[in-house]
Design a protein around this motif. Structure first.
Motif, PDB file in Angstrom:
ATOM      1  N   PHE A  95      18.105 -16.900  -3.175  1.00 39.24           N
ATOM      2  CA  PHE A  95      17.453 -17.781  -4.140  1.00 39.24           C
ATOM      3  C   PHE A  95      18.284 -17.878  -5.411  1.00 39.24           C
ATOM      4  O   PHE A  95      18.778 -16.884  -5.932  1.00 39.24           O
ATOM      5  CB  PHE A  95      16.066 -17.249  -4.500  1.00 39.24           C
ATOM      6  N   GLY A  96      18.444 -19.099  -5.908  1.00 41.06           N
ATOM      7  CA  GLY A  96      19.114 -19.305  -7.177  1.00 41.06           C
ATOM      8  C   GLY A  96      20.562 -18.895  -7.203  1.00 41.06           C
ATOM      9  O   GLY A  96      21.112 -18.604  -8.270  1.00 41.06           O
ATOM     10  N   THR A  97      21.221 -18.859  -6.058  1.00 44.15           N
ATOM     11  CA  THR A  97      22.610 -18.410  -5.989  1.00 44.15           C
ATOM     12  C   THR A  97      23.493 -19.531  -5.472  1.00 44.15           C
ATOM     13  O   THR A  97      23.168 -20.186  -4.486  1.00 44.15           O
ATOM     14  CB  THR A  97      22.738 -17.193  -5.046  1.00 44.15           C
ATOM     15  N   THR A  98      24.605 -19.761  -6.136  1.00 42.88           N
ATOM     16  CA  THR A  98      25.559 -20.763  -5.657  1.00 42.88           C
ATOM     17  C   THR A  98      26.418 -20.157  -4.553  1.00 42.88           C
ATOM     18  O   THR A  98      26.570 -18.941  -4.471  1.00 42.88           O
ATOM     19  CB  THR A  98      26.451 -21.237  -6.813  1.00 42.88           C
ATOM     20  N   GLY A  99      26.957 -21.006  -3.742  1.00 42.24           N
ATOM     21  CA  GLY A  99      27.840 -20.543  -2.677  1.00 42.24           C
ATOM     22  C   GLY A  99      27.172 -20.354  -1.340  1.00 42.24           C
ATOM     23  O   GLY A  99      27.837 -20.056  -0.345  1.00 42.24           O
ATOM     24  N   ALA A 100      25.842 -20.511  -1.279  1.00 47.53           N
ATOM     25  CA  ALA A 100      25.147 -20.382  -0.002  1.00 47.53           C
ATOM     26  C   ALA A 100      25.537 -21.543   0.908  1.00 47.53           C
ATOM     27  O   ALA A 100      25.836 -22.647   0.444  1.00 47.53           O
ATOM     28  CB  ALA A 100      23.636 -20.376  -0.218  1.00 47.53           C
ATOM     29  N   THR A 101      25.531 -21.293   2.203  1.00 47.71           N
ATOM     30  CA  THR A 101      25.928 -22.328   3.160  1.00 47.71           C
ATOM     31  C   THR A 101      24.866 -23.411   3.299  1.00 47.71           C
ATOM     32  O   THR A 101      25.163 -24.517   3.736  1.00 47.71           O
ATOM     33  CB  THR A 101      26.199 -21.701   4.533  1.00 47.71           C
ATOM     34  N   LEU A 102      23.627 -23.099   2.946  1.00 41.95           N
ATOM     35  CA  LEU A 102      22.528 -24.068   3.031  1.00 41.95           C
ATOM     36  C   LEU A 102      21.775 -24.085   1.709  1.00 41.95           C
ATOM     37  O   LEU A 102      21.781 -23.111   0.953  1.00 41.95           O
ATOM     38  CB  LEU A 102      21.554 -23.685   4.156  1.00 41.95           C
ATOM     39  N   SER A 103      21.086 -25.183   1.433  1.00 43.13           N
ATOM     40  CA  SER A 103      20.208 -25.242   0.272  1.00 43.13           C
ATOM     41  C   SER A 103      19.049 -24.280   0.480  1.00 43.13           C
ATOM     42  O   SER A 103      18.774 -23.835   1.594  1.00 43.13           O
ATOM     43  CB  SER A 103      19.666 -26.660   0.095  1.00 43.13           C
ATOM     44  N   ASN A 104      18.349 -23.936  -0.611  1.00 45.41           N
ATOM     45  CA  ASN A 104      17.193 -23.055  -0.489  1.00 45.41           C
ATOM     46  C   ASN A 104      16.189 -23.605   0.513  1.00 45.41           C
ATOM     47  O   ASN A 104      15.649 -22.869   1.356  1.00 45.41           O
ATOM     48  CB  ASN A 104      16.510 -22.881  -1.845  1.00 45.41           C
TER      49      ASN A 104
END
Length: 417
Positions: free
Chosen positions: A132-141
Protein backbone atom coordinates in the motif's frame (compact mmCIF):
# COMPACT_ATOMS: atom_id res chain seq x y z
CA UNK A 1 -7.45 5.24 -6.68
CA UNK A 2 -5.13 4.14 -3.88
CA UNK A 3 -6.27 1.53 -1.41
CA UNK A 4 -5.27 2.16 2.17
CA UNK A 5 -5.09 0.52 5.56
CA UNK A 6 -6.79 2.13 8.48
CA UNK A 7 -3.66 2.72 10.46
CA UNK A 8 -2.23 6.12 11.18
CA UNK A 9 -1.77 5.93 7.41
CA UNK A 10 -4.83 5.05 5.35
CA UNK A 11 -5.97 1.27 5.42
CA UNK A 12 -9.32 -0.07 6.56
CA UNK A 13 -9.13 -0.08 10.28
CA UNK A 14 -6.40 0.79 12.80
CA UNK A 15 -4.86 3.78 14.48
CA UNK A 16 -1.76 2.37 16.10
CA UNK A 17 -0.49 3.31 19.51
CA UNK A 18 3.21 4.27 19.68
CA UNK A 19 5.23 1.51 18.01
CA UNK A 20 6.92 0.26 21.14
CA UNK A 21 6.03 -2.80 23.21
CA UNK A 22 3.17 -1.70 25.42
CA UNK A 23 3.76 -4.42 28.01
CA UNK A 24 6.95 -5.57 29.65
CA UNK A 25 5.78 -9.14 30.01
CA UNK A 26 3.52 -11.11 27.72
CA UNK A 27 1.71 -12.52 30.75
CA UNK A 28 -0.05 -9.17 30.92
CA UNK A 29 -1.35 -9.39 27.38
CA UNK A 30 -3.92 -12.12 27.91
CA UNK A 31 -5.53 -10.20 30.75
CA UNK A 32 -6.14 -7.30 28.37
CA UNK A 33 -8.00 -9.38 25.77
CA UNK A 34 -11.39 -8.45 27.16
CA UNK A 35 -13.21 -9.40 23.94
CA UNK A 36 -12.52 -13.10 24.39
CA UNK A 37 -14.95 -13.27 27.32
CA UNK A 38 -17.15 -10.26 26.62
CA UNK A 39 -18.11 -11.47 23.12
CA UNK A 40 -18.45 -15.18 23.90
CA UNK A 41 -15.28 -16.56 22.34
CA UNK A 42 -14.04 -18.52 25.33
CA UNK A 43 -17.49 -20.13 25.52
CA UNK A 44 -17.50 -20.82 21.77
CA UNK A 45 -14.15 -22.63 22.09
CA UNK A 46 -15.98 -25.39 23.95
CA UNK A 47 -17.55 -26.17 20.55
CA UNK A 48 -14.76 -25.28 18.12
CA UNK A 49 -11.50 -23.36 17.86
CA UNK A 50 -11.55 -23.07 14.07
CA UNK A 51 -9.45 -26.10 13.11
CA UNK A 52 -9.47 -26.94 9.40
CA UNK A 53 -10.52 -23.46 8.22
CA UNK A 54 -8.23 -21.29 6.08
CA UNK A 55 -8.45 -17.51 6.37
CA UNK A 56 -6.66 -15.38 3.78
CA UNK A 57 -5.31 -12.11 5.17
CA UNK A 58 -4.95 -9.68 2.26
CA UNK A 59 -2.74 -7.10 3.86
CA UNK A 60 0.87 -5.94 4.20
CA UNK A 61 2.26 -9.44 4.71
CA UNK A 62 2.40 -11.61 7.84
CA UNK A 63 5.55 -12.27 9.85
CA UNK A 64 5.07 -15.97 10.52
CA UNK A 65 8.20 -15.95 12.69
CA UNK A 66 6.56 -14.34 15.72
CA UNK A 67 5.90 -16.80 18.53
CA UNK A 68 2.11 -16.38 18.49
CA UNK A 69 1.89 -17.38 14.81
CA UNK A 70 4.10 -20.46 14.94
CA UNK A 71 2.40 -23.04 12.73
CA UNK A 72 -0.49 -20.73 11.88
CA UNK A 73 0.61 -19.52 8.43
CA UNK A 74 0.24 -22.39 5.96
CA UNK A 75 0.73 -20.55 2.68
CA UNK A 76 0.99 -17.20 1.02
CA UNK A 77 1.96 -15.07 -1.93
CA UNK A 78 3.02 -11.56 -2.84
CA UNK A 79 1.00 -9.68 -5.46
CA UNK A 80 3.03 -6.48 -5.41
CA UNK A 81 6.34 -7.67 -6.80
CA UNK A 82 8.07 -6.14 -3.77
CA UNK A 83 7.65 -8.79 -1.09
CA UNK A 84 8.70 -12.40 -0.66
CA UNK A 85 7.03 -15.16 -2.64
CA UNK A 86 5.34 -16.58 0.48
CA UNK A 87 3.76 -13.30 1.56
CA UNK A 88 5.61 -13.36 4.87
CA UNK A 89 7.73 -10.22 4.44
CA UNK A 90 5.97 -7.11 5.76
CA UNK A 91 5.97 -4.41 3.04
CA UNK A 92 4.54 -1.02 2.13
CA UNK A 93 3.10 1.70 4.35
CA UNK A 94 2.10 0.38 7.76
CA UNK A 95 3.99 -2.85 7.12
CA UNK A 96 3.24 -4.14 10.65
CA UNK A 97 -0.49 -4.09 9.89
CA UNK A 98 -0.84 -7.59 8.43
CA UNK A 99 0.92 -9.25 11.36
CA UNK A 100 -1.28 -7.41 13.84
CA UNK A 101 -4.38 -8.56 11.97
CA UNK A 102 -3.24 -12.19 11.79
CA UNK A 103 -2.33 -12.34 15.49
CA UNK A 104 -5.72 -11.04 16.57
CA UNK A 105 -7.42 -13.56 14.28
CA UNK A 106 -5.45 -16.77 14.81
CA UNK A 107 -2.72 -16.15 17.39
CA UNK A 108 -1.78 -19.28 19.35
CA UNK A 109 -0.47 -17.49 22.44
CA UNK A 110 2.95 -18.34 23.87
CA UNK A 111 1.77 -20.43 26.77
CA UNK A 112 -1.30 -21.44 28.72
CA UNK A 113 -1.92 -17.88 29.89
CA UNK A 114 0.59 -15.79 27.99
CA UNK A 115 0.89 -14.10 24.63
CA UNK A 116 -1.86 -12.99 22.25
CA UNK A 117 -4.58 -15.57 21.73
CA UNK A 118 -6.57 -15.07 18.55
CA UNK A 119 -10.33 -15.53 18.43
CA UNK A 120 -9.89 -18.63 16.23
CA UNK A 121 -6.64 -20.05 17.61
CA UNK A 122 -6.67 -23.21 15.48
CA UNK A 123 -7.58 -21.61 12.15
CA UNK A 124 -4.90 -21.39 9.46
CA UNK A 125 -3.64 -18.22 7.77
CA UNK A 126 -2.89 -17.59 4.09
CA UNK A 127 -0.70 -14.49 3.87
CA UNK A 128 -1.26 -12.29 0.79
CA UNK A 129 1.09 -9.31 0.80
CA UNK A 130 0.07 -6.03 -0.82
CA UNK A 131 2.24 -2.90 -1.01
CA UNK A 132 0.00 0.00 0.00
CA UNK A 133 1.19 3.49 -0.85
CA UNK A 134 4.46 2.26 -2.32
CA UNK A 135 5.86 3.09 -5.74
CA UNK A 136 7.49 0.42 -7.83
CA UNK A 137 4.82 -2.25 -7.40
CA UNK A 138 4.10 -4.29 -10.51
CA UNK A 139 0.35 -3.67 -10.15
CA UNK A 140 -1.80 -0.82 -8.88
CA UNK A 141 -3.27 -1.20 -5.39
CA UNK A 142 -6.68 -2.02 -6.91
CA UNK A 143 -5.25 -4.69 -9.19
CA UNK A 144 -3.18 -6.15 -6.36
CA UNK A 145 -6.39 -6.61 -4.37
CA UNK A 146 -8.12 -8.33 -7.30
CA UNK A 147 -5.13 -10.63 -7.86
CA UNK A 148 -4.91 -11.39 -4.15
CA UNK A 149 -8.55 -12.43 -3.97
CA UNK A 150 -8.19 -14.81 -6.89
CA UNK A 151 -5.04 -16.36 -5.45
CA UNK A 152 -6.72 -16.84 -2.07
CA UNK A 153 -9.72 -18.58 -3.65
CA UNK A 154 -7.53 -20.81 -5.80
CA UNK A 155 -5.51 -21.82 -2.74
CA UNK A 156 -8.38 -22.95 -0.59
CA UNK A 157 -9.44 -19.91 1.43
CA UNK A 158 -12.74 -20.36 3.27
CA UNK A 159 -12.70 -16.77 4.52
CA UNK A 160 -10.97 -13.62 3.24
CA UNK A 161 -10.16 -10.81 5.68
CA UNK A 162 -9.85 -7.32 4.20
CA UNK A 163 -8.84 -4.73 6.80
CA UNK A 164 -8.57 -2.03 4.15
CA UNK A 165 -10.56 0.62 2.32
CA UNK A 166 -10.51 2.76 -0.82
CA UNK A 167 -12.16 5.61 1.13
CA UNK A 168 -14.77 5.78 -1.64
CA UNK A 169 -18.18 4.20 -2.05
CA UNK A 170 -17.33 2.85 -5.50
CA UNK A 171 -14.80 0.30 -6.66
CA UNK A 172 -13.10 -0.55 -9.96
CA UNK A 173 -14.79 -2.97 -12.41
CA UNK A 174 -11.88 -5.39 -11.91
CA UNK A 175 -13.19 -6.00 -8.42
CA UNK A 176 -16.56 -7.12 -9.81
CA UNK A 177 -15.02 -10.24 -11.28
CA UNK A 178 -12.68 -10.87 -8.34
CA UNK A 179 -15.38 -10.70 -5.68
CA UNK A 180 -17.80 -12.70 -7.82
CA UNK A 181 -15.08 -15.31 -8.17
CA UNK A 182 -14.83 -15.54 -4.38
CA UNK A 183 -18.60 -15.67 -3.88
CA UNK A 184 -19.09 -18.29 -6.58
CA UNK A 185 -16.51 -20.46 -4.80
CA UNK A 186 -18.37 -20.20 -1.48
CA UNK A 187 -15.87 -17.88 0.23
CA UNK A 188 -17.01 -15.44 2.93
CA UNK A 189 -15.41 -12.00 2.50
CA UNK A 190 -15.13 -9.85 5.62
CA UNK A 191 -14.28 -6.14 5.28
CA UNK A 192 -13.56 -3.30 7.70
CA UNK A 193 -15.90 -0.31 7.62
CA UNK A 194 -12.95 2.10 7.99
CA UNK A 195 -12.24 4.73 10.64
CA UNK A 196 -13.70 8.18 10.95
CA UNK A 197 -10.59 9.24 12.85
CA UNK A 198 -8.42 8.25 9.87
CA UNK A 199 -10.48 10.29 7.42
CA UNK A 200 -13.02 7.66 6.32
CA UNK A 201 -16.15 9.65 7.08
CA UNK A 202 -18.42 7.00 5.56
CA UNK A 203 -18.06 3.31 4.84
CA UNK A 204 -15.88 2.74 1.78
CA UNK A 205 -15.28 -0.13 -0.63
CA UNK A 206 -14.85 -3.07 -0.30
CA UNK A 207 -17.21 -2.68 2.65
CA UNK A 208 -19.86 -1.28 0.28
CA UNK A 209 -19.80 -4.26 -2.08
CA UNK A 210 -23.03 -6.32 -1.97
CA UNK A 211 -22.40 -9.75 -0.45
CA UNK A 212 -19.52 -8.63 1.78
CA UNK A 213 -19.80 -9.03 5.57
CA UNK A 214 -19.03 -5.47 6.72
CA UNK A 215 -17.76 -4.79 10.23
CA UNK A 216 -18.22 -1.62 12.30
CA UNK A 217 -16.49 -0.93 15.59
CA UNK A 218 -17.57 -0.27 19.19
CA UNK A 219 -15.68 0.87 22.26
CA UNK A 220 -14.87 -1.03 25.44
CA UNK A 221 -18.34 -0.32 26.85
CA UNK A 222 -19.99 -1.57 23.62
CA UNK A 223 -21.06 1.90 22.56
CA UNK A 224 -20.52 3.36 19.09
CA UNK A 225 -16.90 4.09 18.29
CA UNK A 226 -16.99 7.24 16.22
CA UNK A 227 -13.22 7.69 15.82
CA UNK A 228 -12.29 4.01 15.45
CA UNK A 229 -15.15 3.20 13.09
CA UNK A 230 -17.11 4.62 10.18
CA UNK A 231 -20.86 4.36 9.83
CA UNK A 232 -23.07 3.43 6.89
CA UNK A 233 -26.06 1.41 5.74
CA UNK A 234 -23.95 -1.52 4.47
CA UNK A 235 -22.73 -2.50 7.94
CA UNK A 236 -23.59 -6.09 8.84
CA UNK A 237 -22.39 -6.42 12.45
CA UNK A 238 -20.29 -4.60 15.03
CA UNK A 239 -17.26 -5.82 16.99
CA UNK A 240 -14.77 -4.24 19.41
CA UNK A 241 -12.41 -1.74 17.77
CA UNK A 242 -10.77 0.01 20.73
CA UNK A 243 -8.03 -0.97 23.21
CA UNK A 244 -7.15 -4.10 21.26
CA UNK A 245 -3.84 -5.94 21.53
CA UNK A 246 -1.76 -7.35 18.68
CA UNK A 247 1.69 -8.64 17.83
CA UNK A 248 4.06 -6.64 15.62
CA UNK A 249 6.66 -8.14 13.25
CA UNK A 250 9.69 -9.40 15.13
CA UNK A 251 7.65 -9.78 18.32
CA UNK A 252 6.34 -7.26 20.83
CA UNK A 253 2.88 -6.01 21.61
CA UNK A 254 0.93 -2.83 21.00
CA UNK A 255 -2.55 -1.65 21.71
CA UNK A 256 -4.40 -0.40 18.66
CA UNK A 257 -7.77 0.95 17.63
CA UNK A 258 -9.84 0.64 14.48
CA UNK A 259 -12.01 -1.58 12.35
CA UNK A 260 -8.82 -3.11 10.95
CA UNK A 261 -8.84 -4.96 14.27
CA UNK A 262 -12.61 -5.46 14.44
CA UNK A 263 -12.61 -7.18 11.03
CA UNK A 264 -10.27 -10.08 11.96
CA UNK A 265 -12.31 -10.66 15.12
CA UNK A 266 -15.33 -11.22 12.87
CA UNK A 267 -13.27 -13.24 10.36
CA UNK A 268 -12.22 -15.45 13.25
CA UNK A 269 -15.86 -15.85 14.24
CA UNK A 270 -16.71 -16.84 10.67
CA UNK A 271 -13.92 -19.44 10.89
CA UNK A 272 -15.46 -20.84 14.07
CA UNK A 273 -18.88 -21.11 12.40
CA UNK A 274 -17.40 -22.76 9.30
CA UNK A 275 -15.58 -25.28 11.50
CA UNK A 276 -18.71 -26.01 13.56
CA UNK A 277 -20.97 -26.27 10.48
CA UNK A 278 -18.77 -27.55 7.64
CA UNK A 279 -21.75 -28.22 5.35
CA UNK A 280 -23.12 -24.71 5.66
CA UNK A 281 -22.57 -22.50 2.62
CA UNK A 282 -21.27 -18.92 2.77
CA UNK A 283 -24.75 -17.38 2.91
CA UNK A 284 -25.70 -19.72 5.75
CA UNK A 285 -22.53 -18.90 7.67
CA UNK A 286 -23.14 -15.17 7.31
CA UNK A 287 -26.74 -15.70 8.34
CA UNK A 288 -25.65 -17.32 11.62
CA UNK A 289 -23.29 -14.45 12.42
CA UNK A 290 -25.93 -11.84 11.62
CA UNK A 291 -28.95 -13.60 13.13
CA UNK A 292 -27.21 -14.20 16.47
CA UNK A 293 -25.88 -10.63 16.77
CA UNK A 294 -26.96 -8.87 19.97
CA UNK A 295 -28.89 -5.58 19.47
CA UNK A 296 -27.68 -4.58 22.96
CA UNK A 297 -30.68 -2.30 23.45
CA UNK A 298 -30.32 -0.54 20.09
CA UNK A 299 -32.76 -0.41 17.21
CA UNK A 300 -31.28 -2.58 14.47
CA UNK A 301 -30.40 -2.79 11.68
CA UNK A 302 -28.72 0.59 11.89
CA UNK A 303 -25.86 2.42 10.16
CA UNK A 304 -23.91 2.34 13.44
CA UNK A 305 -24.29 -1.22 14.72
CA UNK A 306 -25.56 -3.05 11.67
CA UNK A 307 -27.59 -5.98 13.00
CA UNK A 308 -25.94 -5.78 16.41
CA UNK A 309 -22.83 -6.86 18.30
CA UNK A 310 -21.37 -10.25 17.51
CA UNK A 311 -22.01 -13.13 19.94
CA UNK A 312 -19.55 -15.94 19.25
CA UNK A 313 -21.14 -18.47 21.61
CA UNK A 314 -24.58 -18.02 20.09
CA UNK A 315 -23.20 -18.09 16.54
CA UNK A 316 -21.82 -21.62 16.98
CA UNK A 317 -24.56 -23.11 19.16
CA UNK A 318 -27.90 -21.30 18.73
CA UNK A 319 -30.79 -22.58 16.66
CA UNK A 320 -30.97 -20.24 13.68
CA UNK A 321 -33.60 -20.23 10.90
CA UNK A 322 -32.06 -20.84 7.49
CA UNK A 323 -32.50 -18.98 4.25
CA UNK A 324 -32.76 -15.40 5.58
CA UNK A 325 -29.53 -14.13 4.01
CA UNK A 326 -29.33 -13.76 0.24
CA UNK A 327 -26.59 -15.48 -1.72
CA UNK A 328 -23.61 -13.09 -1.96
CA UNK A 329 -23.07 -13.82 -5.67
CA UNK A 330 -26.71 -13.04 -6.47
CA UNK A 331 -26.50 -9.71 -4.65
CA UNK A 332 -23.37 -8.63 -6.50
CA UNK A 333 -24.63 -9.89 -9.87
CA UNK A 334 -27.79 -7.81 -9.49
CA UNK A 335 -25.78 -4.73 -8.58
CA UNK A 336 -23.57 -5.24 -11.64
CA UNK A 337 -26.62 -5.72 -13.86
CA UNK A 338 -28.17 -2.47 -12.71
CA UNK A 339 -25.18 -0.21 -12.26
CA UNK A 340 -22.62 -1.39 -14.78
CA UNK A 341 -25.38 -1.50 -17.42
CA UNK A 342 -25.72 2.25 -17.04
CA UNK A 343 -22.02 2.62 -17.75
CA UNK A 344 -22.43 0.51 -20.88
CA UNK A 345 -25.42 2.52 -22.09
CA UNK A 346 -23.49 5.76 -21.71
CA UNK A 347 -20.57 4.46 -23.76
CA UNK A 348 -20.28 5.96 -27.27
CA UNK A 349 -22.08 3.96 -29.93
CA UNK A 350 -19.78 2.05 -32.30
CA UNK A 351 -19.19 3.81 -35.60
CA UNK A 352 -20.40 2.02 -38.79
CA UNK A 353 -17.75 0.42 -40.92
CA UNK A 354 -16.63 2.69 -43.78
CA UNK A 355 -17.94 1.61 -47.19
CA UNK A 356 -17.09 2.70 -50.73
CA UNK A 357 -19.59 5.22 -52.12
CA UNK A 358 -22.28 3.75 -54.37
CA UNK A 359 -23.63 5.65 -57.44
CA UNK A 360 -27.35 6.35 -57.14
CA UNK A 361 -29.71 4.49 -59.48
CA UNK A 362 -31.32 6.49 -62.31
CA UNK A 363 -34.71 8.00 -61.58
CA UNK A 364 -37.59 6.12 -63.23
CA UNK A 365 -38.89 7.72 -66.45
CA UNK A 366 -41.75 10.20 -66.06
CA UNK A 367 -45.13 9.00 -67.48
CA UNK A 368 -45.98 10.32 -70.92
CA UNK A 369 -48.79 12.81 -71.58
CA UNK A 370 -52.31 11.30 -71.98
CA UNK A 371 -55.27 12.97 -73.73
CA UNK A 372 -57.74 10.88 -71.73
CA UNK A 373 -56.10 11.73 -68.44
CA UNK A 374 -56.47 15.42 -69.18
CA UNK A 375 -60.29 15.03 -69.16
CA UNK A 376 -60.42 12.87 -66.04
CA UNK A 377 -60.78 14.52 -62.62
CA UNK A 378 -57.67 14.62 -60.49
CA UNK A 379 -57.74 13.92 -56.71
CA UNK A 380 -57.78 17.68 -56.10
CA UNK A 381 -60.75 18.34 -58.42
CA UNK A 382 -62.68 15.47 -56.85
CA UNK A 383 -62.02 16.75 -53.34
CA UNK A 384 -62.52 20.47 -53.78
CA UNK A 385 -64.94 20.75 -56.77
CA UNK A 386 -66.81 17.60 -57.71
CA UNK A 387 -67.87 16.49 -54.25
CA UNK A 388 -69.12 19.90 -53.03
CA UNK A 389 -71.01 20.41 -56.32
CA UNK A 390 -72.74 17.05 -55.96
CA UNK A 391 -73.78 17.95 -52.40
CA UNK A 392 -75.30 21.26 -53.53
CA UNK A 393 -77.18 19.64 -56.42
CA UNK A 394 -78.60 16.98 -54.13
CA UNK A 395 -79.71 19.58 -51.57
CA UNK A 396 -81.40 21.68 -54.29
CA UNK A 397 -83.23 18.62 -55.61
CA UNK A 398 -84.61 17.83 -52.12
CA UNK A 399 -85.82 21.43 -51.66
CA UNK A 400 -87.55 21.36 -55.05
CA UNK A 401 -89.30 18.06 -54.34
CA UNK A 402 -90.38 19.29 -50.93
CA UNK A 403 -91.87 22.47 -52.50
CA UNK A 404 -93.79 20.51 -55.12
CA UNK A 405 -95.23 18.19 -52.48
CA UNK A 406 -96.28 21.08 -50.27
CA UNK A 407 -98.03 22.87 -53.17
CA UNK A 408 -100.06 19.78 -54.13
CA UNK A 409 -101.10 19.22 -50.53
CA UNK A 410 -102.42 22.77 -50.18
CA UNK A 411 -104.41 22.43 -53.43
CA UNK A 412 -106.10 19.25 -52.19
CA UNK A 413 -107.17 20.95 -48.96
CA UNK A 414 -108.73 23.87 -50.86
CA UNK A 415 -110.59 21.59 -53.29
CA UNK A 416 -112.29 19.78 -50.43
CA UNK A 417 -113.71 23.04 -49.18
Amino acid sequence: MAVGLCLTVSVGGAALAPAVPAFAENTQVRDLEYWLNDYGFTEAWKTTRGAGVKVAVIDTGVDAGVAELAGAVVGGTDVSGLGSANGQTPIGDGSEHGTLVASLLAGRGTGANSGVMGVAPEASILAVSVAFGTTGATLSNDDQIAAGIRWAVDNGADVINMSLTRNTLDWPPSWDDAFLYAFEHDVVVVAAAGNRGSGTTEVGAPATIPGVLTVAGVDRSKGASFDASSQGITISVAAPSEQLVGVVPGGGYVQWNGTSAAAPIVSGLVALVRAAYPRLDAAGVMNRVIATANPNGHSVPSPIYGNGLIDAAAAVTASVPTGTTAEPAALLEEWIRVHRRADTELAPAPQPTAQAPVAPAEDPALPGASVVAAWLPSPLTVTYISVPLMVLVGFGTLVTLFGIGATRHIKRIRSKR
